[in-house]
Design a protein around this motif. Sequence first.
Motif, short mmCIF file in Angstrom:
data_model
loop_
_atom_site.label_atom_id
_atom_site.label_comp_id
_atom_site.label_asym_id
_atom_site.label_seq_id
_atom_site.Cartn_x
_atom_site.Cartn_y
_atom_site.Cartn_z
N UNK A 43 0.85 -1.19 0.00
CA UNK A 43 0.00 0.00 0.00
C UNK A 43 0.89 1.25 0.00
N UNK A 44 0.65 2.14 -0.96
CA UNK A 44 1.39 3.40 -1.02
C UNK A 44 0.41 4.53 -1.34
N UNK A 45 0.88 5.75 -1.21
CA UNK A 45 0.02 6.90 -1.44
C UNK A 45 0.84 8.07 -2.00
N UNK A 46 0.25 8.93 -2.81
CA UNK A 46 0.95 10.13 -3.25
C UNK A 46 0.95 11.23 -2.19
N UNK A 47 0.22 11.00 -1.10
CA UNK A 47 0.12 12.01 -0.05
C UNK A 47 1.45 12.20 0.66
N UNK A 48 1.87 13.45 0.81
CA UNK A 48 3.12 13.73 1.53
C UNK A 48 2.94 13.64 3.04
N UNK A 49 1.71 13.84 3.49
CA UNK A 49 1.42 13.68 4.91
C UNK A 49 0.88 12.30 5.20
N UNK A 50 0.88 11.91 6.46
CA UNK A 50 0.39 10.59 6.84
C UNK A 50 -1.13 10.53 6.75
N UNK A 51 -1.63 9.39 6.25
CA UNK A 51 -3.07 9.15 6.17
C UNK A 51 -3.38 7.81 6.83
N UNK A 52 -4.61 7.65 7.29
CA UNK A 52 -5.03 6.42 7.95
C UNK A 52 -5.48 5.39 6.92
N UNK A 53 -5.02 4.14 7.11
CA UNK A 53 -5.40 3.03 6.24
C UNK A 53 -5.84 1.85 7.11
N UNK A 54 -6.94 1.18 6.71
CA UNK A 54 -7.43 0.03 7.44
C UNK A 54 -7.57 -1.17 6.50
N UNK A 109 -7.41 8.88 2.46
CA UNK A 109 -7.15 9.58 1.20
C UNK A 109 -6.77 8.54 0.15
N UNK A 110 -6.43 9.00 -1.06
CA UNK A 110 -6.17 8.10 -2.17
C UNK A 110 -4.92 7.25 -1.94
N UNK A 111 -5.02 5.96 -2.31
CA UNK A 111 -3.89 5.04 -2.19
C UNK A 111 -3.78 4.17 -3.43
N UNK A 112 -2.55 3.68 -3.67
CA UNK A 112 -2.31 2.59 -4.61
C UNK A 112 -2.20 1.31 -3.79
N UNK A 113 -2.78 0.21 -4.29
CA UNK A 113 -2.68 -1.08 -3.61
C UNK A 113 -2.32 -2.14 -4.64
N UNK A 114 -1.34 -2.98 -4.34
CA UNK A 114 -1.00 -4.09 -5.22
C UNK A 114 -0.88 -5.37 -4.40
N UNK A 115 -1.16 -6.50 -5.07
CA UNK A 115 -0.99 -7.81 -4.46
C UNK A 115 0.20 -8.48 -5.15
N UNK A 116 1.16 -8.99 -4.37
CA UNK A 116 2.40 -9.52 -4.91
C UNK A 116 2.68 -10.92 -4.36
N UNK A 117 3.31 -11.76 -5.19
CA UNK A 117 3.64 -13.12 -4.76
C UNK A 117 4.92 -13.60 -5.41
N UNK A 118 5.59 -14.53 -4.76
CA UNK A 118 6.83 -15.13 -5.26
C UNK A 118 6.70 -16.63 -5.34
N UNK A 119 7.47 -17.23 -6.24
CA UNK A 119 7.49 -18.68 -6.36
C UNK A 119 8.32 -19.28 -5.22
#
Length: 304
Positions: A43-54, A109-119
Amino acid sequence: MLKKLFTIFLFLISLTSAYSQLSKVHYIPPVAGQNVSDHMIYISTPSTGYINVTIKPIGGTRTDWIARTVSNDDPWSFSTGTGRGDIIRNINDLNGIINNSGYIIESQALTYVSFRLNSPLANTGFKYHSAAYVSKGESALGSRLRTATFTNSGADPTTGFGAPQHFISVLATQDNTKVTLSDFPPGIEFTNNDLSGAQTSPLVLPVLNENETYILGYSPSHSQSSTIQEALIGALVSSEDNLGTADAKPVVVVSGSIGGSLRNGTHNNSDYGLDQITDIELLGSEYIFIKGAATNEIEKIIII
């Protein structure tokens, strides 16, 4: 086995806007495929300040929620475990509706979310394959979506290595959601234990309620025709109200292959590729494709 750490597989993704991946709500449903090692939500965000994520585990209670703050220089890597089990299922164990798996991520606020996996770790000491998809946020909600997988089983029939593990995962966001899979060739057999024998189009799935998921597993043989091996490329997932009203019943769909190949012929390797897809209404007419370092045999463009 391909001698590279990452396999980049590009599904057809519309260039509606880079901001279509930014959202305050994201859906990460369970998927299915070969055995893997570690997997995570990033989870990442373009926000320069801290935002709450649940992070809200589906099927859990409020006491299961996990919360923290993130900023653009302080992202969150949330482990979803190791191996198959909850968020990554064995396609041979699929049996009906799943009501206690996956995650919903909500943010201030707005976030990017990705799901990642490894072999898994190979005997050479390397993890040869990785995969990831970026959540489309609220743009993932749709009622008509086209799926895709790898084109080839990737299995050498003399060894059986690399048997394909294709899947379509459908997460409902409202009660009484009727989901239908159509536009696939007749006679294909899914791995699901609750689906017996060859299926024909249209295939009506069990009615889903809010936050319930149904995963279709598909593992064709290398000896079968390309039509059968590519049966789920371009298949149509549609959703509607099971009670017959005109109310929209949007779903979230992730499809792909956690085990498969884009190569021709028989060989001993198996790669990963999956994506969260968007509704047909969001598709555009201009696309950008970026070629990687692999051979032309692997760097294919699939146009549906």
